[in-house]
Design a protein around this motif. Structure first.
Motif, PDB file in Angstrom:
ATOM      1  N   ARG A  87      -3.387  -6.994   2.230  1.00 37.88           N
ATOM      2  CA  ARG A  87      -2.556  -5.801   2.362  1.00 37.88           C
ATOM      3  C   ARG A  87      -2.817  -5.122   3.700  1.00 37.88           C
ATOM      4  O   ARG A  87      -1.904  -4.616   4.352  1.00 37.88           O
ATOM      5  CB  ARG A  87      -2.831  -4.832   1.215  1.00 37.88           C
ATOM      6  CG  ARG A  87      -1.909  -3.602   1.252  1.00 37.88           C
ATOM      7  CD  ARG A  87      -2.132  -2.703   0.032  1.00 37.88           C
ATOM      8  NE  ARG A  87      -1.147  -1.635   0.033  1.00 37.88           N
ATOM      9  CZ  ARG A  87      -1.309  -0.490   0.685  1.00 37.88           C
ATOM     10  NH1 ARG A  87      -2.398  -0.287   1.395  1.00 37.88           N
ATOM     11  NH2 ARG A  87      -0.367   0.451   0.644  1.00 37.88           N
ATOM     12  N   TYR A  88      -4.104  -5.127   4.122  1.00 38.66           N
ATOM     13  CA  TYR A  88      -4.426  -4.525   5.409  1.00 38.66           C
ATOM     14  C   TYR A  88      -3.697  -5.233   6.547  1.00 38.66           C
ATOM     15  O   TYR A  88      -3.150  -4.606   7.456  1.00 38.66           O
ATOM     16  CB  TYR A  88      -5.938  -4.580   5.644  1.00 38.66           C
ATOM     17  CG  TYR A  88      -6.325  -4.146   7.038  1.00 38.66           C
ATOM     18  CD1 TYR A  88      -6.381  -2.787   7.380  1.00 38.66           C
ATOM     19  CD2 TYR A  88      -6.600  -5.101   8.029  1.00 38.66           C
ATOM     20  CE1 TYR A  88      -6.719  -2.396   8.659  1.00 38.66           C
ATOM     21  CE2 TYR A  88      -6.937  -4.698   9.311  1.00 38.66           C
ATOM     22  CZ  TYR A  88      -6.996  -3.349   9.622  1.00 38.66           C
ATOM     23  OH  TYR A  88      -7.324  -2.972  10.895  1.00 38.66           O
TER      24      TYR A  88
ATOM     25  N   GLY B 225      -0.908  -6.839   6.295  1.00 33.84           N
ATOM     26  CA  GLY B 225       0.514  -6.512   6.215  1.00 33.84           C
ATOM     27  C   GLY B 225       0.806  -5.165   6.834  1.00 33.84           C
ATOM     28  O   GLY B 225       1.768  -4.989   7.579  1.00 33.84           O
ATOM     29  N   ILE B 226      -0.066  -4.173   6.545  1.00 33.45           N
ATOM     30  CA  ILE B 226       0.120  -2.842   7.112  1.00 33.45           C
ATOM     31  C   ILE B 226      -0.010  -2.891   8.622  1.00 33.45           C
ATOM     32  O   ILE B 226       0.763  -2.285   9.361  1.00 33.45           O
ATOM     33  CB  ILE B 226      -0.908  -1.863   6.511  1.00 33.45           C
ATOM     34  CG1 ILE B 226      -0.614  -1.636   5.021  1.00 33.45           C
ATOM     35  CG2 ILE B 226      -0.881  -0.526   7.252  1.00 33.45           C
ATOM     36  CD1 ILE B 226      -1.640  -0.774   4.330  1.00 33.45           C
TER      37      ILE B 226
ATOM     38  N   VAL C  30       3.158  -4.347  10.240  1.00 31.52           N
ATOM     39  CA  VAL C  30       4.272  -3.408  10.272  1.00 31.52           C
ATOM     40  C   VAL C  30       3.999  -2.300  11.277  1.00 31.52           C
ATOM     41  O   VAL C  30       4.890  -1.864  12.004  1.00 31.52           O
ATOM     42  CB  VAL C  30       4.515  -2.810   8.865  1.00 31.52           C
ATOM     43  CG1 VAL C  30       5.619  -1.755   8.923  1.00 31.52           C
ATOM     44  CG2 VAL C  30       4.904  -3.914   7.892  1.00 31.52           C
TER      45      VAL C  30
ATOM     46  N   THR D  25       6.259  -1.294  14.366  1.00 29.95           N
ATOM     47  CA  THR D  25       6.731   0.069  14.523  1.00 29.95           C
ATOM     48  C   THR D  25       6.437   0.584  15.917  1.00 29.95           C
ATOM     49  O   THR D  25       7.286   1.184  16.582  1.00 29.95           O
ATOM     50  CB  THR D  25       6.046   0.991  13.487  1.00 29.95           C
ATOM     51  OG1 THR D  25       6.334   0.501  12.181  1.00 29.95           O
ATOM     52  CG2 THR D  25       6.569   2.422  13.613  1.00 29.95           C
TER      53      THR D  25
ATOM     54  N   ASP E 104       2.817   5.747   5.430  1.00 26.33           N
ATOM     55  CA  ASP E 104       2.368   4.361   5.334  1.00 26.33           C
ATOM     56  C   ASP E 104       3.348   3.475   6.097  1.00 26.33           C
ATOM     57  O   ASP E 104       4.558   3.522   5.844  1.00 26.33           O
ATOM     58  CB  ASP E 104       2.320   3.957   3.855  1.00 26.33           C
ATOM     59  CG  ASP E 104       1.703   2.588   3.619  1.00 26.33           C
ATOM     60  OD1 ASP E 104       1.963   1.674   4.434  1.00 26.33           O
ATOM     61  OD2 ASP E 104       0.985   2.424   2.622  1.00 26.33           O
TER      62      ASP E 104
ATOM     63  N   GLU F 160       4.078   0.435   5.746  1.00 32.36           N
ATOM     64  CA  GLU F 160       4.874  -0.399   4.844  1.00 32.36           C
ATOM     65  C   GLU F 160       6.040   0.405   4.267  1.00 32.36           C
ATOM     66  O   GLU F 160       7.151  -0.105   4.108  1.00 32.36           O
ATOM     67  CB  GLU F 160       4.003  -0.955   3.723  1.00 32.36           C
ATOM     68  CG  GLU F 160       3.081  -2.080   4.162  1.00 32.36           C
ATOM     69  CD  GLU F 160       2.355  -2.718   2.994  1.00 32.36           C
ATOM     70  OE1 GLU F 160       2.399  -2.160   1.875  1.00 32.36           O
ATOM     71  OE2 GLU F 160       1.749  -3.776   3.207  1.00 32.36           O
ATOM     72  N   ALA F 161       5.776   1.688   3.947  1.00 35.99           N
ATOM     73  CA  ALA F 161       6.830   2.552   3.417  1.00 35.99           C
ATOM     74  C   ALA F 161       7.891   2.784   4.479  1.00 35.99           C
ATOM     75  O   ALA F 161       9.100   2.786   4.193  1.00 35.99           O
ATOM     76  CB  ALA F 161       6.235   3.877   2.947  1.00 35.99           C
TER      77      ALA F 161
ATOM     78  N   GLY G 111       8.608   0.744   6.948  1.00 38.38           N
ATOM     79  CA  GLY G 111       9.333  -0.511   7.082  1.00 38.38           C
ATOM     80  C   GLY G 111      10.353  -0.703   5.981  1.00 38.38           C
ATOM     81  O   GLY G 111      11.486  -1.126   6.234  1.00 38.38           O
ATOM     82  N   ASN G 112       9.983  -0.376   4.750  1.00 34.76           N
ATOM     83  CA  ASN G 112      10.917  -0.503   3.632  1.00 34.76           C
ATOM     84  C   ASN G 112      12.109   0.422   3.811  1.00 34.76           C
ATOM     85  O   ASN G 112      13.259   0.037   3.574  1.00 34.76           O
ATOM     86  CB  ASN G 112      10.216  -0.179   2.312  1.00 34.76           C
ATOM     87  CG  ASN G 112      11.154  -0.248   1.125  1.00 34.76           C
ATOM     88  OD1 ASN G 112      11.774  -1.268   0.856  1.00 34.76           O
ATOM     89  ND2 ASN G 112      11.276   0.862   0.406  1.00 34.76           N
TER      90      ASN G 112
ATOM     91  N   TRP H 148      14.146  -6.250  12.381  1.00 41.01           N
ATOM     92  CA  TRP H 148      13.462  -6.499  11.113  1.00 41.01           C
ATOM     93  C   TRP H 148      13.722  -7.903  10.565  1.00 41.01           C
ATOM     94  O   TRP H 148      13.439  -8.187   9.408  1.00 41.01           O
ATOM     95  CB  TRP H 148      13.866  -5.435  10.091  1.00 41.01           C
ATOM     96  CG  TRP H 148      13.421  -4.075  10.536  1.00 41.01           C
ATOM     97  CD1 TRP H 148      14.174  -3.148  11.198  1.00 41.01           C
ATOM     98  CD2 TRP H 148      12.111  -3.516  10.427  1.00 41.01           C
ATOM     99  NE1 TRP H 148      13.421  -2.036  11.491  1.00 41.01           N
ATOM    100  CE2 TRP H 148      12.151  -2.232  11.030  1.00 41.01           C
ATOM    101  CE3 TRP H 148      10.920  -3.971   9.869  1.00 41.01           C
ATOM    102  CZ2 TRP H 148      11.024  -1.411  11.091  1.00 41.01           C
ATOM    103  CZ3 TRP H 148       9.806  -3.138   9.931  1.00 41.01           C
ATOM    104  CH2 TRP H 148       9.861  -1.883  10.528  1.00 41.01           C
TER     105      TRP H 148
END
Length: 265
Positions: free
Chosen positions: A2-3, A5-6, A9, A13, A92, A94-95, A97-98, A148
């Motif tokens: 997860r780290y 992935g963050i 992103v 960003t 976050d 990831e948030a 990016g979503n 993206w």
């Protein structure tokens, strides 16, 4: 994992929207067409830009009535996890990016919905405005798809907030006169600069999101042309206040709903 992935992103960003030292004129940052009302000049030739002579007063102007009636939604947008996360530079990655992926899908489908509205637009000014607006959405989503890595929009899962918002916009475009599409575009065009005012965007820093916030929530007043149009259109008897509120409230609630896909700061 997860780290990682963050981190990925976050790096994307920073690459797209700049670092802490970014400025709002970073050419890599495009203003979202939801908040960009510069195409309002297409409406300046509309016959409803001028109020009829000796028109009876309708009390509070339609634009002010619609804004007042939807106060709870704009406050919900302001207090959303997305906006507060930007404010505190704690969102976050990831948030973020979503949100951006869902937003790019929104712009993709809105372009298609605007194309439907164009089929019923008989007024040249409204047709030109909607046509240019559709192209603006197209240019933006194409840029975001590249950023993206979205190759096939229908293949990306739409969240419930996106689906509800699109259904509202589609309903306006397919069941109402095209001038109500202008009504439905005002909430985001007015809301985003208002959010910028609440965040004190010109004198605050938003960390890695600084360029995005200042570009998209920066001051803009062209939406006032939209408001002049709908105020006078009501005076001319071409807009019904209750139907206008239906279109306007649907978009404002859609904006609040969309920002609230991020539940935590």
């Amino acid at each position: 994992m997860r780290y990682l992935g963050i981190l990925a992103v976050a790096m994307m960003t920073m690459n797209v929207f700049g670092s802490d030292r970014s400025t709002s004129d970073d050419k890599r940052t495009k203003r979202n067409p939801r908040s960009d009302s510069r195409l309002a000049y297409h409406l300046e030739s509309h016959r409803f830009i001028e109020a009829p002579l000796n028109a009876p007063g309708n009390g509070i102007p339609l634009s002010e009535y619609l804004w007042a009636q939807t106060a709870s939604y704009r406050n919900a947008a302001l207090n959303s996890g997305f906006v507060q996360g930007l404010k505190n530079a704690t969102l976050d990655p990831e948030a973020f990016g979503n949100y951006m992926i869902q937003d790019s899908l929104f712009c993709y489908w809105v372009k298609n919905i605007i194309d439907l509205a164009l089929k019923n637009a008989t007024d040249p000014a409204v047709w030109n405005f909607l046509s240019a607006t559709g192209e603006s959405y197209k240019s933006y989503y194409e840029s975001m798809f590249e950023t993206w890595s979205i190759a096939n929009a229908p293949g990306v899962k739409s969240g419930p907030a996106l689906s509800r918002y699109l259904n509202q916009v589609r309903n306006v475009a397919t069941t109402m006169d095209p001038i109500y599409v202008v009504v439905a575009l005002i909430p985001c065009a007015k809301l985003w600069p208002w959010l910028g005012e609440q965040l004190n965007v010109n004198s605050s820093s938003f960390g890695v999101y600084d360029s995005w916030v200042k570009t998209n929530f920066g001051y803009s007043s062209e939406y006032k042309t939209y408001e002049t149009l709908i105020n006078n259109a009501e005076t001319w008897g071409h807009i019904d206040r209750h139907r206008a509120l239906e279109a306007y409230r649907g978009s404002m609630s859609g904006e609040a709903d969309f920002f609230n896909i991020v539940k935590t700061v």
